[in-house]
Design a protein around this motif. Structure first.
Motif, mmCIF file in Angstrom:
data_model
loop_
_atom_site.group_PDB
_atom_site.id
_atom_site.type_symbol
_atom_site.label_atom_id
_atom_site.label_comp_id
_atom_site.label_asym_id
_atom_site.label_seq_id
_atom_site.Cartn_x
_atom_site.Cartn_y
_atom_site.Cartn_z
ATOM 1 N N ASP A 31 55.388 13.280 49.678
ATOM 2 C CA ASP A 31 56.105 13.189 48.396
ATOM 3 C C ASP A 31 55.109 13.256 46.836
ATOM 4 O OD1 ASP A 31 58.425 12.988 49.737
ATOM 5 O OD2 ASP A 31 58.602 10.735 49.657
ATOM 6 N N ARG A 32 54.103 12.644 47.398
ATOM 7 C CA ARG A 32 53.019 12.727 46.176
ATOM 8 C C ARG A 32 52.652 14.219 46.025
ATOM 9 N NH1 ARG A 32 49.193 7.392 46.947
ATOM 10 N NH2 ARG A 32 50.731 5.760 46.966
ATOM 11 N N ILE A 33 52.466 14.884 47.087
ATOM 12 C CA ILE A 33 51.804 16.246 46.715
ATOM 13 C C ILE A 33 52.914 17.080 46.187
ATOM 14 C CG2 ILE A 33 51.463 18.359 48.207
ATOM 15 C CD1 ILE A 33 49.198 16.364 48.331
ATOM 16 N N GLU A 34 54.390 16.787 46.729
ATOM 17 C CA GLU A 34 55.578 17.544 45.975
ATOM 18 C C GLU A 34 55.565 17.326 44.523
ATOM 19 O OE1 GLU A 34 57.330 19.580 47.444
ATOM 20 O OE2 GLU A 34 56.652 19.640 49.400
ATOM 21 N N ARG A 35 55.362 15.985 44.106
ATOM 22 C CA ARG A 35 55.415 15.838 42.773
ATOM 23 C C ARG A 35 54.304 16.389 42.043
ATOM 24 N NH1 ARG A 35 56.580 10.237 44.424
ATOM 25 N NH2 ARG A 35 54.318 9.753 43.896
ATOM 26 N N PHE A 41 52.706 19.160 43.098
ATOM 27 C CA PHE A 41 53.029 20.617 42.894
ATOM 28 C C PHE A 41 54.037 20.854 41.735
ATOM 29 C CE2 PHE A 41 54.111 24.393 44.638
ATOM 30 C CZ PHE A 41 52.923 25.049 45.410
ATOM 31 N N ASN A 42 55.174 20.154 41.642
ATOM 32 C CA ASN A 42 56.113 20.304 40.741
ATOM 33 C C ASN A 42 55.386 20.114 39.177
ATOM 34 O OD1 ASN A 42 58.333 20.766 42.584
ATOM 35 N ND2 ASN A 42 58.706 18.577 42.525
ATOM 36 N N ALA A 43 54.466 19.394 39.157
ATOM 37 C CA ALA A 43 53.925 19.171 37.863
ATOM 38 C C ALA A 43 52.922 20.337 37.536
ATOM 39 C CB ALA A 43 53.196 18.018 37.922
ATOM 40 N N ILE A 84 52.418 25.850 34.554
ATOM 41 C CA ILE A 84 52.248 27.017 34.491
ATOM 42 C C ILE A 84 53.152 27.776 33.496
ATOM 43 C CG2 ILE A 84 52.644 29.243 35.882
ATOM 44 C CD1 ILE A 84 50.085 27.832 36.338
ATOM 45 N N ILE A 85 54.530 26.813 33.579
ATOM 46 C CA ILE A 85 55.537 27.587 32.596
ATOM 47 C C ILE A 85 55.058 27.400 31.255
ATOM 48 C CG2 ILE A 85 57.856 26.847 31.895
ATOM 49 C CD1 ILE A 85 58.598 26.402 34.712
ATOM 50 N N ASN A 86 54.567 25.979 30.864
ATOM 51 C CA ASN A 86 53.985 25.409 29.595
ATOM 52 C C ASN A 86 53.088 26.432 28.882
ATOM 53 O OD1 ASN A 86 51.870 23.747 27.898
ATOM 54 N ND2 ASN A 86 54.065 23.284 27.479
ATOM 55 N N GLN A 87 51.999 26.861 29.834
ATOM 56 C CA GLN A 87 50.856 27.737 29.676
ATOM 57 C C GLN A 87 51.560 29.308 29.120
ATOM 58 O OE1 GLN A 87 49.896 30.620 31.808
ATOM 59 N NE2 GLN A 87 48.680 31.271 30.113
#
Length: 709
Positions: free
Chosen positions: A321-325, A327-329, A334-337
């Motif tokens: 779950d920590r990896i998934e969070r 990854f989502n962040a 990337i979208i913000n960039q």
């Protein structure tokens, strides 16, 4: 101190690694490698699983592993020859050992009939010793191995008399043993408690732990393990049996064995059997220890592991779950960039050199972080491929065929989610290859083939995707039979004129099966249609090529990750969309006469000697065209699974982009022809198209590309 549950979980993690090592060794033996060390390695893996399982009272697992290691011990001692029949039993026993480990992990009951059959096969290998082995194994199942409990400071072995006077009168020989482990002993996953426990099996044992060298828990740095043991063993087995217990820890400990009747003690440093890691010892040894002593030993253990000069590379287990969070962040980053870069372009700030450098540095940094996080999720397909070896053996046994699996490229890394969701479709295809692809040994021999059929399972990276191939050397598809079954089941019209490729793809239709009778492997009409659905849900595609008498090859092409997509950005009307780059062949501006109308609403593109259907995306999706109908056509040539090559009519083609995938199912709902969505740099939401779904809903009963007459 960690809870028993955490140590139990650690045992199953280590058991998984041991089973993977066991599988590798079996593959090496099957390939003809005759190094006796491989047999020793297999024995140590089974012995370690047995010893660790005993600490958690996994009786059935302990009993089976004991019988299994007895056979392996006979092989490594050259008392049994590793014939093909015996090797097959060893392989099947490894499969059943994995089943028992998984059953213990999930706390599910196993089929006792299957276990008894596996034990009977092992007994048959032992021959005249089988009865004695079965009896001893039954006793072990009734009273599983118990790890000694550290209780200030004596080891107490249940059911063993500790009266030294009785020991001396009951045994012709007593030995005083001094055992002090080196740091490397723990590094190599050996466990003193279980070495001592196995020593107790030789006779009557009294064990005393020496805590004199143990520093206070407040010591600033503890770099060496401080525990040692003074043992007194009364046994009829002799010195050689004692030395054999420590056979695999040669050079990893200080060991003296002093026969009480001998005038001169003899020092021997021997090598003993691998067991549990130091973490597992804590469960067995420290439950009854006082808190101060527990802290001392925990610190000794941790410091010794960290200070080993040749210690293996450290790893860190992290909750998924920590990896998934994370990854989502990173996806949001990337979208913000992209948004910032788009805003810089909109404000015409590109002439500002400093701004341009900062934006480009931000882009490169964001990409580096993205690739690093993707690498965390990437895993080799080797564990999945190893599971398929067991599937091949089970399917061969169920169909009275002989089959072997050859794995290629098992080190290829793929996103963890892709691997997890690929297990079921790959299992279906492997079983299908054995059941329908390979012939019986008699038929293969009659056709001049090796009675043992071969299935090749390979993985490789190709053009930003992972390609998995399943190929067999069987009889190939009987196309007449396939077409006849499809017509009988009403899947295609009786007068359908289908190409060889179209007939081959009929096996992916729901409800299709050529099996004449229902069996454990086939005949229920559920199989390859599930495979195609599962592969398409992963954003991939599956192809089939078959040659009569030579075999069949299935190819699965999948994205390396389910979170990032390389796509072609297009416009239909005023809406931006992406087409997965894996499906795009080329873009075309057709010349006059290259697009011909067929019927009232369909068109065909003539390209390089064949016709392919043209699909108007605007009409398909119900979108108004943004350009004049008389404007030059712009086509995107794509490859689909069900209909082959098709041409998508679009308004504009912008560029190729890497985007972060956002699912629609949980946020909006299913949209026909659309697989997901993404956010572009200007904040606009773009739909990610599914070319196969677009083609299917346009030509429900369409046909693949045909050659012009």
């Amino acid at each position: 101190m960690a809870s028993n549950e955490s140590f139990r979980n650690l045992f199953f993690e280590e058991a998984e690694d041991l089973l993977a090592s066991l599988s590798d060794d079996l593959v090496r033996l099957n390939a003809g490698t005759s190094d006796n060390e491989i047999v020793h390695s297999i024995f140590r893996a089974v012995h370690s699983i047995k010893g660790s399982a005993g600490a958690f009272a996994l009786d059935e697992l302990v009993g089976f592993a004991h019988r299994y290691e007895t056979v392996l011990d006979e092989v490594r001692s050259d008392r049994l020859e590793l014939t093909p029949d015996l090797f097959r039993v060893v392989q099947r026993s490894a499969d059943h050992l994995a089943v028992l480990v998984e059953a213990a992990r999930t706390e599910q009951c196993t089929d006792r009939v299957v276990t008894d059959a596996a034990l009977a096969a092992l007994d048959a290998c032992l021959g005249s010793n089988a009865a004695d082995t079965a009896a001893s194994s039954t006793e072990e199942s009734d009273a599983p191995e118990q790890a000694p409990i550290l209780d200030a400071p004596l080891f107490d072995f249940p059911a063993l008399s500790l009266d030294i006077g009785d020991l001396m009168s009951a045994s012709p020989q007593s030995y005083d043993i001094c055992f002090r482990p080196h740091p490397a002993l723990y590094e190599n996953s050996h466990e003193p408690a279980f070495l001592i426990s196995h020593l107790a099996e030789l006779g009557t044992l009294e064990a005393e732990v020496d805590l004199s060298a143990l520093p206070h828990w407040s010591a600033p740095e503890i770099v060496q393990p401080a525990l040692s043991w003074n043992l007194r063993l009364a046994t009829e087995a002799g010195r050689e049996a004692i030395e054999e217990v420590f056979e695999f820890v040669d050079g990893l400990c200080d060991l003296t064995i002093d026969a009480k009747d001998d005038d001169m003690p003899e020092q021997n440093t021997q090598d003993g059997a691998a067991s549990m890691s130091m973490a597992d010892t804590t469960t067995a040894l420290l439950d009854a220890a006082p808190p101060l002593l527990q802290a001392d030993i925990d610190m000794t253990e941790a410091a010794a592991a960290s200070k080993m000069p040749d210690a293996p590379r450290p790893t860190l287990r992290v909750d998924l779950d920590r990896i998934e969070r994370l990854f989502n962040a990173v996806g949001e980053l990337i979208i913000n960039q992209s948004m910032i870069a788009q805003r810089v372009d909109d404000l015409q700030l590109t002439h500002d050199a400093d701004m341009t450098v900062h934006v480009e540095s931000y882009r490169l940094l964001a990409r580096d972080i993205q690739e690093a996080v993707m690498a965390i999720r990437a895993q080799p397909v080797k564990p999945l491929f190893q599971r398929m070896s067991r599937i091949v053996r089970e399917a061969a046994d169920g169909t009275d065929k002989q089959a072997q699996l050859v794995m290629i490229g098992e080190g290829t890394e793929v996103d963890k989610t892709v691997i997890e969701r690929l297990a079921d479709p790959l299992t279906h295809m492997i079983r299908n290859s054995v059941d329908h692809g390979l012939e019986t040994p008699e038929m293969r021999s009659a056709n001049g083939k090796d009675p043992v059929g071969t299935i090749w399972l390979s993985a490789a990276h190709r053009s930003g995707s992972v390609v998995i191939t399943i190929r067999d050397d069987g009889a190939g598809l009987d196309r007449d039979k396939v077409l006849g079954v499809a017509v009988k089941k009403g899947l295609v019209p009786a007068d359908a004129d289908l190409s060889e490729t179209e007939i081959d793809n009929l096996i992916f239709l729901p409800g299709f099966s050529t099996a004449s009778a229902t069996s454990l492997l086939s005949g229920r009409g559920v199989g390859l249609d599930v495979v195609r659905t599962a592969v398409q849900s992963l954003g991939g595609r599956v192809n089939i090529v078959s040659r009569p008498g030579k075999g069949t090859e299935f190819t699965i092409a999948l994205p390396l990750t389910l979170a990032v997509l390389d796509g072609m950005l297009i416009s239909v009307g005023n809406i931006s969309m992406l087409v997965p780059i894996s499906a795009v062949l080329e873009t075309i501006r057709p010349m006059a006469g290259e697009v011909q109308p067929v019927g009232p609403n369909e068109q065909l593109l003539s390209i390089r000697g064949r016709f392919v259907p043209v699909i108007d995306l605007a009409a398909n999706l119900g979108i108004a065209r943004a350009i004049d109908a008389d404007a030059p056509m712009l086509l995107l040539l794509v490859e689909t699974e069900a209909r082959g090559t098709c041409a998508l009519l679009v308004d504009r083609v912008h560029d190729q982009r890497q985007v972060v995938i956002k699912g629609l199912e949980s946020n909006y709902g299913h949209v026909p022809g659309v697989s997901a969505a993404t956010v572009l740099g200007d904040g606009q939401i773009a739909l990610i198209l599914d070319p196969d779904a677009i083609v299917e809903q346009t030509h429900g009963a369409g046909q693949r590309a045909v050659s012009p007459t």
